[in-house]
Design a protein around this motif. Sequence first.
Motif, short mmCIF file in Angstrom:
data_model
loop_
_atom_site.label_atom_id
_atom_site.label_comp_id
_atom_site.label_asym_id
_atom_site.label_seq_id
_atom_site.Cartn_x
_atom_site.Cartn_y
_atom_site.Cartn_z
N ALA A 1 28.39 27.56 -9.62
CA ALA A 1 29.25 26.05 -10.27
C ALA A 1 28.56 25.66 -11.21
CB ALA A 1 29.61 25.38 -9.16
N GLY A 2 27.05 25.47 -11.20
CA GLY A 2 26.69 24.52 -11.82
C GLY A 2 25.69 23.32 -11.39
N ASN A 3 26.48 22.72 -9.94
CA ASN A 3 26.29 21.43 -9.83
C ASN A 3 24.35 22.04 -9.41
OD1 ASN A 3 28.91 20.84 -9.13
ND2 ASN A 3 28.94 22.44 -7.60
N VAL A 4 24.20 20.71 -9.21
CA VAL A 4 22.43 20.54 -9.48
C VAL A 4 22.23 19.58 -8.19
CG1 VAL A 4 20.22 20.33 -10.56
CG2 VAL A 4 22.01 21.93 -12.03
N VAL A 5 21.51 19.95 -7.59
CA VAL A 5 20.96 18.30 -6.45
C VAL A 5 18.31 18.19 -7.92
CG1 VAL A 5 19.60 18.32 -4.34
CG2 VAL A 5 22.06 19.19 -5.44
N SER A 6 19.41 16.71 -7.46
CA SER A 6 17.34 16.36 -7.80
C SER A 6 17.32 15.82 -6.67
CB SER A 6 17.10 15.95 -9.01
OG SER A 6 15.63 16.19 -9.40
N MET A 7 16.31 16.03 -5.58
CA MET A 7 15.52 15.18 -4.71
C MET A 7 13.89 15.09 -3.95
SD MET A 7 17.25 16.38 -0.75
CE MET A 7 16.99 15.85 0.45
N THR A 8 14.39 13.76 -3.95
CA THR A 8 12.62 13.45 -3.54
C THR A 8 13.07 13.22 -1.63
OG1 THR A 8 12.47 13.23 -5.75
CG2 THR A 8 10.37 12.29 -3.49
N THR A 9 12.11 13.73 -0.93
CA THR A 9 12.53 13.38 0.19
C THR A 9 10.93 13.09 0.58
OG1 THR A 9 13.03 14.74 2.44
CG2 THR A 9 12.12 15.87 1.13
N THR A 10 11.30 11.89 1.67
CA THR A 10 9.45 11.58 2.22
C THR A 10 9.36 11.07 4.05
OG1 THR A 10 7.87 10.77 2.29
CG2 THR A 10 9.64 9.94 1.34
N LEU B 1 1.09 -1.24 -0.29
CA LEU B 1 0.60 -0.12 -0.13
C LEU B 1 0.95 0.99 0.15
CD1 LEU B 1 -2.37 -0.79 3.12
CD2 LEU B 1 -2.41 -1.05 0.21
N GLU B 2 0.73 2.39 -0.96
CA GLU B 2 1.53 3.12 -0.90
C GLU B 2 0.92 4.70 -0.58
OE1 GLU B 2 5.18 3.12 -3.64
OE2 GLU B 2 3.76 1.82 -4.45
N PRO B 3 0.23 5.27 0.29
CA PRO B 3 -0.19 6.25 0.15
C PRO B 3 0.68 7.52 -0.42
CG PRO B 3 0.84 5.74 2.63
CD PRO B 3 0.98 4.62 1.80
N ALA B 4 -0.38 8.12 -0.44
CA ALA B 4 0.29 9.67 -1.29
C ALA B 4 1.18 10.21 -0.66
CB ALA B 4 -0.60 11.04 -1.54
N GLY B 5 1.95 10.93 -0.86
CA GLY B 5 3.21 11.90 0.58
C GLY B 5 4.61 12.37 0.15
N THR B 6 5.25 13.44 0.89
CA THR B 6 6.79 13.20 -0.15
C THR B 6 6.55 14.62 -0.50
OG1 THR B 6 6.76 11.20 -0.73
CG2 THR B 6 8.41 12.87 -1.35
#
Length: 573
Positions: free
Chosen positions: A391-400, A377-382
């Motif tokens: 400097a052009g560094n990029v973070v793409s982060m999903t957190t929950t 069961l995967e309830p929505a959240g996050t």
Amino acid sequence: MSLRILLTPLAALFAAACATVPQQAAEPVRPGFVIAANPLAAKAGMDVIQRGGSAADAAVAVQAALSLVEPQSSGLGGGAFMTYFDARTGKVIVYDGRETAPAGASPTMFIGTDGKPLPFATAVLSGRATGVPGALRMLETVQRAHGRLRWSELFEGTAVLAEQGFTISPRLGRMLGGDYPQLTAPDVVKYFSKPDGTRLKVGDRLSNPVYARFLRRLASGGADVLYKGETAARIVERVRQGPFESSMTMADLARYRPVRRDALCREWQAYTACVPPPPSSGVSTLQLLAMLGRTDIAARGPSDPQAWYLFAEASRLMYADRDRYVADPAFVTVPVDGLLDPAYVASRAALIGRSAGPPPVAGTPPGAVSVGADRTLEPAGTSHFIVGDSAGNVVSMTTTVESIFGSGRMVDGFFLNNQMTDFSFSPTEADGRPAANAVAGGKRPRSSMTPLILLDGQGRFAGAFGSPGGSAILAYVGKTMTGALLWKLPVQEAIDLPNLVARGNGFGGEVDKFPAGVVAGLAARGVALKPGQGEDSGVHAVMVRPDGSIDGGFDRRREGVVLIDQARTPVRR
């Protein structure tokens, strides 16, 4: 405001950065940016960027603030996946901060005395719902590798905000007025109650001095402050309280380690898409995109019901495979290459007929092993955020913290996750075959989180995508990428497209947002859309277009915002 509007002056800068620079030319100025689901969290990240911090530094600050102002979605008591673009090396690195099951966890931990899986409302409030938190230790690892500022400099702004208080936003207020099991949890009731016992609402002020004190200890002592000592002891004490107490120990917390993984990358269109490998469902995002590439959806558009039908059927096929096979690769064999094998992808896409039939079953990709059906069961959240530095560094982060307010249990001002409910409640099928995502001690539950980074044909950063939303994350990200890359829409328009989540025999969507004729056209093809899909999407995305312009946006279904380091943005003359 879309990121295209805000970043128009940056187009020439990124083009220059990708060109051959004369020997005497000055380094190009690259303004940092932060896209997050709450303005206060985005500001915390931008404050770090403007002090010369890196994307990694800012990510720490954003997460610390989200734990305060968006506690229904993520926090320091939860887990995360980060996909990181290193501008110096051109590499994409994945940092896996997914929670782990305590060593004493068993495959039957969510089976009741009657031999049946516990009701979700019972499981989510239990001590067993909480896994060993991973987000904070992961962020510390990333910041040590890629940070510019001292760790101790990243928390004070949020500590002051926690002391002084912040105004409850419409979205947090809506969650407090919802019908979630966690709203009955004693810690939730206490935290969100006024002195007269009534619940706080939109516009009220909420302070959290306990969290402020924890942040200051964290600033001086590092992540060990959570994983060892008094906070760790309080976490163990809290989760060992009934009902259905946890087996978590101080040793479980002390031994937690994030995993640095190679990004899973595949060519798609003119780009290379990179995602976290299992236990993330990034492989399923890539499979969905690959199947869509086998259809004529790109030649259609958002007003064509056939386009949405193709998206729905490809989604159902993807979910069937994902639900069967994706799990922690340290415990089960996940046929990653098989799921993305071109011949297998073609065979799955060929199953898309003229109309929707019964729920598709999982295929047998090359390298697959026999595993049971999944009952997770995967309830929505996050929450999801994107940070870029000068400097052009990029973070793409999903957190929950998993579902709304996690387990509803609070320690030192932050909520504990209910991530163990992301395992399959039933460990076996009727015939005895084990579910790939069954519980095991030390195992990481399967995740739908899929923070994505795009590279162009020369290996340069070209974009980032991600969203919250439980299992619907895959559909939200897939829809946005379809709009932005296949239909060539501005990113904000792609995010604004109506959501459609097709999984098994369920077809959920924003029925009232589709163009005229689409819903009826889908119904004629056997796709009867029903409104609603749990929690709203929260897509954040940014792209570097072929002409060098920067395009992006945030999900207006939430309270997102895009902030740009204007001090580093040159004035157009």
